[in-house]
Scaffold this active site. Sequence first.
Site, PDB file in Angstrom:
ATOM      1  N   ASP A  76       0.859  -1.186   0.000  1.00 43.29           N
ATOM      2  CA  ASP A  76       0.000   0.000   0.000  1.00 43.29           C
ATOM      3  C   ASP A  76       0.888   1.227   0.000  1.00 43.29           C
ATOM      4  O   ASP A  76       1.933   1.261   0.647  1.00 43.29           O
ATOM      5  CB  ASP A  76      -0.976  -0.003   1.174  1.00 43.29           C
ATOM      6  N   GLU A 168      -7.574   5.025  12.404  1.00 43.88           N
ATOM      7  CA  GLU A 168      -6.410   4.862  13.283  1.00 43.88           C
ATOM      8  C   GLU A 168      -6.465   5.727  14.537  1.00 43.88           C
ATOM      9  O   GLU A 168      -5.725   5.478  15.488  1.00 43.88           O
ATOM     10  CB  GLU A 168      -5.120   5.183  12.511  1.00 43.88           C
TER      11      GLU A 168
END
Length: 273
Positions: A76, A168
């Site tokens: 990613d 997150e």
Amino acid sequence: MATKRKSAARRGKKKSEARIMPAWLRTILAVCIIAVFSAGFYWFFIRPYAYRWKPCYGQKGYGVCMPCDYEVHGIDISHYQGSIDWVQLTTNKTTKFPIHFVFMKATEGGDHADDTFPFNFDQAHRYGFIRGAYHFFSPKTDPLKQADFFIRTVQLIPGDLPPVLDVETIGKSTPHDLRIAVKTWLDRIESHYGVKPILYTSYKFKNRYLSDSVFNTYPYWIAHYYVDSVKYEGPWHFWQHTDVGNVPGIREEVDLNVFNGSLEQLRALTLQK
């Protein structure tokens, strides 16, 4: 007066002697202080990354010890990886650990787009990678505004992976409010693209804030570094196992991932015609 001064001097001397710490006690205290600081340094700075220095009993690839028993690998990326040589990156398809899929950061919050996304997203398709796009969630921004911003930015076609929500941080939200906001984003995206989005978050964050069973219905991409295997007890689809990979074609360190299944199963997860 002289007698009084001598008496006062003797008392001052006795008090001074009483304040002097014995050498053996000073040594014990010094050892204890060193031990406490050493333990703290290990716990906070060494222990989380100790896996990096463990012997690799499997096979090494891209500068790290690769997880065993997974045939489908991917990366990613975002603007942090800088300019990518896609021709060179394509050569990794024929290596021992071929790269089949690439997730890319598309958006963040309600108005921040990753400036490398349009080019990288196009190049990933051009060079035959299975591609996906993710949104970095901001707890302080209206989730519908964030979802609509992602929708305006990302046009998916058959063969692309479902949209990804990267969660997150909790910010100043309560866990309850965070869960409502995350579910709002997921619902809006599913309604638009017609597919369940992928939920990305770390092992600890998922257990602490998103353990509600409603989130277990979404494909899970787990971030879990410096471990030999995934500790999460529920089902998962992707595992981001390190953030320090070195891949030909990318100068900066990159996250490495595996898919929990075969290449055919990965293709079955993509948007269909």
